[in-house]
Design a protein around this motif. Structure first.
Motif, PDB file in Angstrom:
ATOM      1  N   ILE A   6      -7.784  -6.702  -2.500  1.00 13.11           N
ATOM      2  CA  ILE A   6      -6.632  -5.910  -2.936  1.00 13.11           C
ATOM      3  C   ILE A   6      -5.347  -6.466  -2.349  1.00 13.11           C
ATOM      4  O   ILE A   6      -5.255  -6.700  -1.146  1.00 13.11           O
ATOM      5  CB  ILE A   6      -6.799  -4.443  -2.493  1.00 13.11           C
ATOM      6  CG1 ILE A   6      -8.090  -3.845  -3.068  1.00 13.11           C
ATOM      7  CG2 ILE A   6      -5.588  -3.610  -2.905  1.00 13.11           C
ATOM      8  CD1 ILE A   6      -8.555  -2.592  -2.339  1.00 13.11           C
ATOM      9  N   VAL A   7      -4.323  -6.642  -3.204  1.00 13.42           N
ATOM     10  CA  VAL A   7      -2.989  -7.011  -2.728  1.00 13.42           C
ATOM     11  C   VAL A   7      -1.976  -5.909  -3.019  1.00 13.42           C
ATOM     12  O   VAL A   7      -0.892  -5.894  -2.448  1.00 13.42           O
ATOM     13  CB  VAL A   7      -2.502  -8.341  -3.338  1.00 13.42           C
ATOM     14  CG1 VAL A   7      -3.339  -9.500  -2.819  1.00 13.42           C
ATOM     15  CG2 VAL A   7      -2.511  -8.306  -4.853  1.00 13.42           C
ATOM     16  N   LEU A   8      -2.332  -4.977  -3.904  1.00 10.88           N
ATOM     17  CA  LEU A   8      -1.476  -3.824  -4.180  1.00 10.88           C
ATOM     18  C   LEU A   8      -2.355  -2.611  -4.415  1.00 10.88           C
ATOM     19  O   LEU A   8      -3.335  -2.671  -5.148  1.00 10.88           O
ATOM     20  CB  LEU A   8      -0.595  -4.075  -5.405  1.00 10.88           C
ATOM     21  CG  LEU A   8       0.352  -2.920  -5.799  1.00 10.88           C
ATOM     22  CD1 LEU A   8       1.649  -3.461  -6.376  1.00 10.88           C
ATOM     23  CD2 LEU A   8      -0.295  -1.961  -6.805  1.00 10.88           C
ATOM     24  N   HIS A   9      -1.993  -1.495  -3.762  1.00 13.45           N
ATOM     25  CA  HIS A   9      -2.742  -0.248  -3.902  1.00 13.45           C
ATOM     26  C   HIS A   9      -1.752   0.907  -3.888  1.00 13.45           C
ATOM     27  O   HIS A   9      -1.084   1.159  -2.892  1.00 13.45           O
ATOM     28  CB  HIS A   9      -3.749  -0.113  -2.746  1.00 13.45           C
ATOM     29  CG  HIS A   9      -4.531   1.160  -2.771  1.00 13.45           C
ATOM     30  ND1 HIS A   9      -5.306   1.570  -1.702  1.00 13.45           N
ATOM     31  CD2 HIS A   9      -4.669   2.127  -3.721  1.00 13.45           C
ATOM     32  CE1 HIS A   9      -5.890   2.714  -1.991  1.00 13.45           C
ATOM     33  NE2 HIS A   9      -5.508   3.085  -3.214  1.00 13.45           N
ATOM     34  N   HIS A  10      -1.632   1.583  -5.018  1.00 14.62           N
ATOM     35  CA  HIS A  10      -0.772   2.770  -5.135  1.00 14.62           C
ATOM     36  C   HIS A  10      -1.660   3.948  -5.476  1.00 14.62           C
ATOM     37  O   HIS A  10      -2.463   3.895  -6.404  1.00 14.62           O
ATOM     38  CB  HIS A  10       0.275   2.573  -6.232  1.00 14.62           C
ATOM     39  CG  HIS A  10       1.220   3.732  -6.376  1.00 14.62           C
ATOM     40  ND1 HIS A  10       2.550   3.645  -6.023  1.00 14.62           N
ATOM     41  CD2 HIS A  10       1.036   4.992  -6.818  1.00 14.62           C
ATOM     42  CE1 HIS A  10       3.143   4.812  -6.253  1.00 14.62           C
ATOM     43  NE2 HIS A  10       2.233   5.638  -6.729  1.00 14.62           N
ATOM     44  N   PHE A  13       0.842  -1.193   0.000  1.00 12.82           N
ATOM     45  CA  PHE A  13       0.000   0.000   0.000  1.00 12.82           C
ATOM     46  C   PHE A  13       0.874   1.237   0.000  1.00 12.82           C
ATOM     47  O   PHE A  13       1.698   1.436   0.886  1.00 12.82           O
ATOM     48  CB  PHE A  13      -0.909  -0.026   1.233  1.00 12.82           C
ATOM     49  CG  PHE A  13      -1.845   1.147   1.368  1.00 12.82           C
ATOM     50  CD1 PHE A  13      -2.351   1.815   0.264  1.00 12.82           C
ATOM     51  CD2 PHE A  13      -2.247   1.561   2.631  1.00 12.82           C
ATOM     52  CE1 PHE A  13      -3.224   2.886   0.398  1.00 12.82           C
ATOM     53  CE2 PHE A  13      -3.124   2.627   2.789  1.00 12.82           C
ATOM     54  CZ  PHE A  13      -3.617   3.292   1.675  1.00 12.82           C
ATOM     55  N   LYS A  14       0.706   2.077  -1.023  1.00 15.97           N
ATOM     56  CA  LYS A  14       1.381   3.368  -1.093  1.00 15.97           C
ATOM     57  C   LYS A  14       0.289   4.432  -1.019  1.00 15.97           C
ATOM     58  O   LYS A  14      -0.358   4.740  -2.017  1.00 15.97           O
ATOM     59  CB  LYS A  14       2.191   3.486  -2.386  1.00 15.97           C
ATOM     60  CG  LYS A  14       3.192   4.656  -2.397  1.00 15.97           C
ATOM     61  CD  LYS A  14       2.492   5.972  -2.569  1.00 15.97           C
ATOM     62  CE  LYS A  14       3.432   7.155  -2.451  1.00 15.97           C
ATOM     63  NZ  LYS A  14       2.642   8.432  -2.352  1.00 15.97           N
ATOM     64  N   PRO A  15       0.027   5.005   0.167  1.00 21.75           N
ATOM     65  CA  PRO A  15      -1.068   5.968   0.335  1.00 21.75           C
ATOM     66  C   PRO A  15      -0.811   7.294  -0.393  1.00 21.75           C
ATOM     67  O   PRO A  15       0.321   7.645  -0.702  1.00 21.75           O
ATOM     68  CB  PRO A  15      -1.108   6.188   1.851  1.00 21.75           C
ATOM     69  CG  PRO A  15      -0.297   5.096   2.456  1.00 21.75           C
ATOM     70  CD  PRO A  15       0.722   4.738   1.428  1.00 21.75           C
ATOM     71  N   THR A  16      -1.892   8.027  -0.612  1.00 21.99           N
ATOM     72  CA  THR A  16      -1.793   9.327  -1.273  1.00 21.99           C
ATOM     73  C   THR A  16      -1.035  10.336  -0.426  1.00 21.99           C
ATOM     74  O   THR A  16      -0.109  10.990  -0.899  1.00 21.99           O
ATOM     75  CB  THR A  16      -3.209   9.886  -1.553  1.00 21.99           C
ATOM     76  OG1 THR A  16      -4.008   8.884  -2.156  1.00 21.99           O
ATOM     77  CG2 THR A  16      -3.135  11.104  -2.464  1.00 21.99           C
TER      78      THR A  16
END
Length: 214
Positions: free
Chosen positions: A203-207, A112-115
């Protein structure tokens, strides 16, 4: 249709539990020839086992999964505004949408790469997710993204790449705040099917990032 116990294990045992709750397992019986224990099951169950988790991911499923994520963020904000337990709501949303509660083993972290994160731009643990969405005190930079709050979220899908095992999608989403102002953000999600709940996309990846401004 006869299935060996090892075949069932390789399939989706959670699906068996789910199907048993709706009566699909009714009519199955154990068969013990001179060899490994086998199970004779109705054809409908065999078909369900084969398709529940291993079914090809469809475009509309990805769209629905994105919609569920957006609605989950808005719901956290609603509970916050109403003075409810928004942290519990956030935990519920994370567990429902991210595969973070599943043990993927070493080398298989949820990414996870948050905003709105710079000091800790990458997250993988449940507590880090809660901190980002709710300002739970883990990191001082976390202002509680989901408790802004946002009144609605719309999105587009620039493109989707679907394989046998996953679906990756990128595009924009627009977050509307209480002043009716929209914030445009770029996203990438990767989804996989999970065994529990059987066949659900998680979800396994979230950018997520703010568009570049020169």
């Amino acid at each position: 249709v006869r299935l060996s116990f090892s075949t069932l294990l390789k399939g989706d045992m959670a699906a068996l539990a789910r199907l048993s709750r709706v009566g699909a397992w009714r009519g199955a019986r154990a068969v013990a020839p001179c060899g490994p224990m086998r199970y004779e099951v109705p054809k409908v169950l065999a078909r369900s086992l084969a398709t529940t988790v291993n079914a090809k991911i469809e475009y509309d499923e990805v769209k629905s999964a994105l919609r569920a994520w957006c609605d989950g963020i808005v719901d956290i904000g609603k509970v916050y505004q109403e003075g409810g337990d928004y942290r519990a709501k956030a935990k519920e949303m994370i567990e429902a949408n991210y595969a973070i509660s599943h043990d993927h083993g070493e080398g298989n972290q949820i990414l996870f790469k948050p905003t709105k994160a710079s000091e800790h731009p990458f997250r993988s643990s449940f507590d880090e997710f809660v901190s980002y969405f709710c300002s739970d005190g883990m990191y001082s930079e976390d202002g509680g993204f989901a408790i802004a709050p946002w009144t609605k979220i719309r999105f587009d899908m620039y493109g989707v790449y679907i394989t046998d095992a996953s679906a990756t999608v990128m595009g924009h989403y627009w977050f509307t705040d209480l002043a009716n102002t929209e914030t445009k953000v770029e996203y990438t999600f990767q989804f996989v099917r999970v065994a529990n709940p059987a066949g659900k996309l998680k979800i396994v990846l979230h950018h997520s990032s703010i568009p570049f401004s020169p």
